[in-house]
Design a protein around this motif. Sequence first.
Motif, PDB file in Angstrom:
ATOM      1  N   MET A   1       0.857  -1.166   0.000  1.00 28.53           N
ATOM      2  CA  MET A   1       0.000   0.000   0.000  1.00 28.53           C
ATOM      3  C   MET A   1       0.907   1.234   0.000  1.00 28.53           C
ATOM      4  O   MET A   1       1.877   1.301   0.726  1.00 28.53           O
ATOM      5  CB  MET A   1      -0.889  -0.017   1.234  1.00 28.53           C
ATOM      6  CG  MET A   1      -1.843   1.120   1.301  1.00 28.53           C
ATOM      7  SD  MET A   1      -2.905   1.194   2.766  1.00 28.53           S
ATOM      8  CE  MET A   1      -3.417  -0.458   3.015  1.00 28.53           C
ATOM      9  N   SER A   2       0.557   2.200  -0.777  1.00 26.84           N
ATOM     10  CA  SER A   2       1.388   3.389  -0.838  1.00 26.84           C
ATOM     11  C   SER A   2       1.261   4.199   0.453  1.00 26.84           C
ATOM     12  O   SER A   2       0.274   4.101   1.181  1.00 26.84           O
ATOM     13  CB  SER A   2       0.993   4.253  -2.028  1.00 26.84           C
ATOM     14  OG  SER A   2      -0.232   4.909  -1.791  1.00 26.84           O
ATOM     15  N   VAL A   3       2.268   4.973   0.718  1.00 25.98           N
ATOM     16  CA  VAL A   3       2.310   5.778   1.946  1.00 25.98           C
ATOM     17  C   VAL A   3       1.171   6.788   1.959  1.00 25.98           C
ATOM     18  O   VAL A   3       0.530   7.002   2.999  1.00 25.98           O
ATOM     19  CB  VAL A   3       3.680   6.478   2.076  1.00 25.98           C
ATOM     20  CG1 VAL A   3       3.693   7.454   3.232  1.00 25.98           C
ATOM     21  CG2 VAL A   3       4.780   5.463   2.213  1.00 25.98           C
ATOM     22  N   ILE A   4       0.887   7.390   0.820  1.00 26.07           N
ATOM     23  CA  ILE A   4      -0.169   8.402   0.760  1.00 26.07           C
ATOM     24  C   ILE A   4      -1.525   7.767   1.055  1.00 26.07           C
ATOM     25  O   ILE A   4      -2.319   8.326   1.817  1.00 26.07           O
ATOM     26  CB  ILE A   4      -0.171   9.087  -0.619  1.00 26.07           C
ATOM     27  CG1 ILE A   4       1.168   9.736  -0.811  1.00 26.07           C
ATOM     28  CG2 ILE A   4      -1.360   9.986  -0.785  1.00 26.07           C
ATOM     29  CD1 ILE A   4       1.289  10.985  -1.539  1.00 26.07           C
ATOM     30  N   LEU A   5      -1.779   6.596   0.497  1.00 26.16           N
ATOM     31  CA  LEU A   5      -3.038   5.905   0.766  1.00 26.16           C
ATOM     32  C   LEU A   5      -3.132   5.510   2.231  1.00 26.16           C
ATOM     33  O   LEU A   5      -4.195   5.620   2.842  1.00 26.16           O
ATOM     34  CB  LEU A   5      -3.175   4.677  -0.138  1.00 26.16           C
ATOM     35  CG  LEU A   5      -4.509   3.960  -0.109  1.00 26.16           C
ATOM     36  CD1 LEU A   5      -5.642   4.894  -0.488  1.00 26.16           C
ATOM     37  CD2 LEU A   5      -4.474   2.762  -1.025  1.00 26.16           C
ATOM     38  N   PHE A   6      -2.015   5.079   2.806  1.00 27.55           N
ATOM     39  CA  PHE A   6      -1.970   4.724   4.229  1.00 27.55           C
ATOM     40  C   PHE A   6      -2.323   5.932   5.093  1.00 27.55           C
ATOM     41  O   PHE A   6      -3.097   5.821   6.044  1.00 27.55           O
ATOM     42  CB  PHE A   6      -0.572   4.187   4.560  1.00 27.55           C
ATOM     43  CG  PHE A   6      -0.435   3.634   5.946  1.00 27.55           C
ATOM     44  CD1 PHE A   6      -1.065   2.461   6.313  1.00 27.55           C
ATOM     45  CD2 PHE A   6       0.353   4.286   6.880  1.00 27.55           C
ATOM     46  CE1 PHE A   6      -0.928   1.942   7.589  1.00 27.55           C
ATOM     47  CE2 PHE A   6       0.495   3.773   8.158  1.00 27.55           C
ATOM     48  CZ  PHE A   6      -0.151   2.603   8.510  1.00 27.55           C
ATOM     49  N   LEU A   7      -1.788   7.106   4.753  1.00 29.00           N
ATOM     50  CA  LEU A   7      -2.083   8.328   5.507  1.00 29.00           C
ATOM     51  C   LEU A   7      -3.540   8.751   5.339  1.00 29.00           C
ATOM     52  O   LEU A   7      -4.180   9.197   6.297  1.00 29.00           O
ATOM     53  CB  LEU A   7      -1.151   9.456   5.081  1.00 29.00           C
ATOM     54  CG  LEU A   7       0.316   9.285   5.445  1.00 29.00           C
ATOM     55  CD1 LEU A   7       1.149  10.409   4.837  1.00 29.00           C
ATOM     56  CD2 LEU A   7       0.509   9.222   6.939  1.00 29.00           C
TER      57      LEU A   7
END
Length: 80
Positions: A1-7
């Motif tokens: 999962m990308s960091v931006i999606l995680f945030l």
Amino acid sequence: MSVILFLIIGGVAGWLAGLIMKGRGFGVLPNMGIGIAGSLIGGFLFSLLGLSSHGLIGSLVTATVGALVLLWVVQKIRSG
């Protein structure tokens, strides 16, 4: 999962948990922190119960449940 999606998932989960527990969110950064911590707690709790979640909605549900547990524990510690 990308960091931006995680945030983003963390922010939404923290906001939802804030709405459920106290009627409003905490602000963008605190919501993200609560949601990210909630995703770790929720993942741990779901694994203990033998549950698994998949996809974007599953991640959001897991993080929200974990954030609710986190806020409940903090509320109990603060109240005595």
